[in-house]
Design an enzyme around this catalytic site. Sequence first.
Site, PDB file in Angstrom:
ATOM      1  N   HIS A   1       2.569  14.199   0.852  1.00 31.40           N
ATOM      2  CA  HIS A   1       2.145  15.530   0.775  1.00 31.40           C
ATOM      3  C   HIS A   1       3.178  16.401   0.797  1.00 31.40           C
ATOM      4  CE1 HIS A   1      -1.992  14.132   0.370  1.00 31.40           C
ATOM      5  NE2 HIS A   1      -1.813  13.389   1.374  1.00 31.40           N
TER       6      HIS A   1
ATOM      7  N   ASP B   1      -9.166   3.107  -3.084  1.00 30.34           N
ATOM      8  CA  ASP B   1      -8.617   3.463  -1.965  1.00 30.34           C
ATOM      9  C   ASP B   1      -8.805   4.993  -1.565  1.00 30.34           C
ATOM     10  OD1 ASP B   1      -7.089   3.128   0.576  1.00 30.34           O
ATOM     11  OD2 ASP B   1      -5.479   4.253  -0.528  1.00 30.34           O
TER      12      ASP B   1
ATOM     13  N   HIS C   1      -5.403  -0.993   5.764  1.00 24.72           N
ATOM     14  CA  HIS C   1      -4.973  -0.029   6.876  1.00 24.72           C
ATOM     15  C   HIS C   1      -6.098  -0.493   8.067  1.00 24.72           C
ATOM     16  CE1 HIS C   1      -7.540   2.614   4.550  1.00 24.72           C
ATOM     17  NE2 HIS C   1      -6.452   2.957   3.997  1.00 24.72           N
TER      18      HIS C   1
ATOM     19  N   HIS D   1       1.306   5.246  -2.072  1.00 24.15           N
ATOM     20  CA  HIS D   1       1.050   6.178  -3.009  1.00 24.15           C
ATOM     21  C   HIS D   1       2.047   6.865  -3.607  1.00 24.15           C
ATOM     22  CE1 HIS D   1      -3.349   6.063  -1.639  1.00 24.15           C
ATOM     23  NE2 HIS D   1      -2.564   5.577  -0.479  1.00 24.15           N
TER      24      HIS D   1
ATOM     25  N   ARG E   1       2.353   8.967  -6.324  1.00 21.61           N
ATOM     26  CA  ARG E   1       1.630  10.240  -7.014  1.00 21.61           C
ATOM     27  C   ARG E   1       1.805  10.616  -8.485  1.00 21.61           C
ATOM     28  NH1 ARG E   1      -1.875  10.501  -2.757  1.00 21.61           N
ATOM     29  NH2 ARG E   1      -0.623  11.136  -0.875  1.00 21.61           N
TER      30      ARG E   1
ATOM     31  N   ASP F   1       0.936   2.433   3.610  1.00 12.80           N
ATOM     32  CA  ASP F   1       0.018   3.361   3.318  1.00 12.80           C
ATOM     33  C   ASP F   1       1.054   4.705   3.290  1.00 12.80           C
ATOM     34  OD1 ASP F   1      -2.036   5.056   2.506  1.00 12.80           O
ATOM     35  OD2 ASP F   1      -3.181   5.030   4.327  1.00 12.80           O
TER      36      ASP F   1
ATOM     37  N   HIS G   1       0.694  -1.150  -0.100  1.00 13.84           N
ATOM     38  CA  HIS G   1       0.072  -0.064   0.003  1.00 13.84           C
ATOM     39  C   HIS G   1       0.821   1.244  -0.036  1.00 13.84           C
ATOM     40  CE1 HIS G   1      -4.247   1.596   1.532  1.00 13.84           C
ATOM     41  NE2 HIS G   1      -3.396   2.578   1.114  1.00 13.84           N
TER      42      HIS G   1
ATOM     43  N   GLY H   1      -2.588  11.831   5.618  1.00 17.50           N
ATOM     44  CA  GLY H   1      -1.589  10.740   5.165  1.00 17.50           C
ATOM     45  C   GLY H   1      -0.346  11.290   5.653  1.00 17.50           C
TER      46      GLY H   1
ATOM     47  N   ASN I   1      -4.953   6.140  -7.015  1.00 19.34           N
ATOM     48  CA  ASN I   1      -5.536   7.468  -6.912  1.00 19.34           C
ATOM     49  C   ASN I   1      -4.545   8.450  -7.548  1.00 19.34           C
ATOM     50  OD1 ASN I   1      -3.890   7.135  -4.641  1.00 19.34           O
ATOM     51  ND2 ASN I   1      -5.158   8.582  -3.291  1.00 19.34           N
TER      52      ASN I   1
END
Lengths: 316, 425
Positions: free
Chosen positions: B313, B154, B234, B64, B66, B309, B62, B328, B96
């Site tokens: 950011h 997600d 999660h 991200h 981006r 996860d 899991h 996040g 996502n």
Amino acid sequence: MPLNRKDLLGIEDLTAEEIELILDTAETFRDVNARQIKKVPTLRGKTVINLFFEASTRTRTSFEIAAKRLSADAINISASTSSVVKGETLVDTAMNLQAMAPDAIVIRHSSSGAPHQISRILKASVINAGDGAHEHPTQALLDALTIRQNKGRISGLRVAIVGDILHSRVARSNVHLLVKLGAHVVLAGPRTLLPLGLDRLIEQSPGTITFADNIDDAIADADVVMMLRIQLERMAGGFFPSLREYSIHYGLNRRRLQLAKPDCIVLHPGPVNRGVEIDSDVADGPFSLILDQVSNGVAVRMAVLYLLAGGSESSK
Amino acid sequence: MTKPTLIKNGRIIDPSQSLDAQRDLLIREGRVAEISESIDAPDAEILDASGLIVAPGFIDLHVHFREPGQEYKETIESGSRTAAAGGFTSVCCMPNTNPINDNSSVTSFIVERARESAIVNVFPIGAITRESKGEELAEIGEMKKAGIVGISDDGKPVLDSGIMRRAMEYSIDFDLPVIDHCEDCCGSKNWAMHEGEYSALMGLKGLPGAAEDLHVSRDLLLAEMTGARIHIAHISTAKSVDMVRQAKARGVRVTCEVTPHHFTLTDEDVYRSGYDTNFKMAPPLRSRADLDAILEGLRDGTIDAIATDHAPHHANEKMLEFDRAPNGIIGLETAVSLTLDRLVHRGIITMTRMVELLSINPARIFKLDRGTLKPGSIADVTIFDPEKMVTIDPNASLSKSRNTPFGGWELKGAPVRTVVQHRER
């Protein structure tokens, strides 16, 4: 005894002694406010910025008058006129203000914790004038000053706080303050608007906190009844069905007030929704101290500015 | 042809073959050639793993990354370097991105970018529904052909039970797990933290544990009905852990993962942080009782995997007010240290169980050809030092973002290096 801290972020961090100090200092400023010339040179040369990200008439005016009566230079910035609309972050705004070297920044913000976040960056004193649903410390202090003047004490009093406790920063600050000073706080409102569990993390000493099952139980034998403003948008949020039903089940009227002690006083932080959380004949009645609260607000804010932005005893 | 690699004198822990012993490991042509007590290979590059643990490469189910769309937060390249630094040899990327990975051309783009720029294996996860709107199924079969290993919306829970049912049924045809972010909104749109005593005190809008439980219970019932494989992302609440435990006992094909932050921090830490937005994530940090139940789930086998996860950011975005800041935190570089420090050294789980949670289990859940050091298998290797003391320095992160609540933490145990030789080019 000075107030040995940079900021006033909430009542939660204060000791009972610090609260008493602010209230005692406010008493002396009440005298100043009763004079013909209502101005002292205490904060001459100091700059106070009122940074209001949320609409406010009473609190902003009160802070502005307080700063001016202490001879500070007071500047008002509201969110609509600042760079916030251009997408500047809260931190950027704070840093830019810091660069202009103010001595105190009074901040009102719709987000809980915003004053705490900027206080970590700013050298200036940060005074929380209301953050989201978190705290509104000067409101609790002015409420305490009003109660103390009328009852001579806070310890041992039974204080009912009624309404939208969940979203109320006034309620949170008052709960902290009243418990620290030994009052017995009873909270009531629609079950949808009660932050159940709030009582578990606050040390219940010397005062206590209880949730009442209904408003009548909360008001019974109260020395002080504090009504909170109910905001219309809570209806859309599904917290209660209608203002009519709210006023019937949770509003303060003359009949309900008879359940309280005969010398009970009624407070409301304003602005009042007449006929909703409080009937006009109660709001304007002999037990109501709503306008005293407003007067005391100036004295309390003068005390806070004085104690944080630093005047010396001799110049007062 | 790459040079053979000989990892000498390490303690090899490989739960897939019940191995925990000091052994040498020889890698040839990107595959495990031999494991034995002493290997000599004059042509091989030698890695001395004395005092270190050698394990099948760790897999993060899991993350991200981006890319495409928000490359200022992370790219497949920067994310993969961060993963390698954290001891991970494979990561699974949530869909996502912008555009969302809901069709095979986006999947192919991610696979291609990974081939060009990643230093670990990058396995894409496809969306369940078009644009993750929860309305119509995405072209799951086409994405599978392009390389997805699972499907998930997600961050945007599939609220319509009818759509979720169809997605589960359809997933069976393509042998893909359905990964669900379980969050019924429960009257809590725009929540900022776990609903409980601390949200009451802080004046922040809370998301109750029941919001996750409602969604998990629905998914378990649908999985039982359809026979699909579901994976709860999660997991964060005591009741959800318990429901998964019971469902497994009934034979439901369910697995679940937990993040290091959910087995380390609680809502009290949000309070102690003084509105630090690096303590804001979805699901929110839960109560002490929830954390205790998660530890029990890790201990008794209910929880199958540890996943980060990893959600980068930019600092500017996290500089916002608490209720406005995005959810996040980054996690790839702190996961192994937190697992060792908080779980292994505190006696919650054994070292073998830790390796299982990070290698063979995640490989089995997503049916990845990884997670084992059996001779002949792809030689992804993670080497870590369970005793090394580290101090977490967010500014030293290889991620493009810095959003971690663990800055300044001193932890016992750290990844040392990874080996990823087999690249499907």
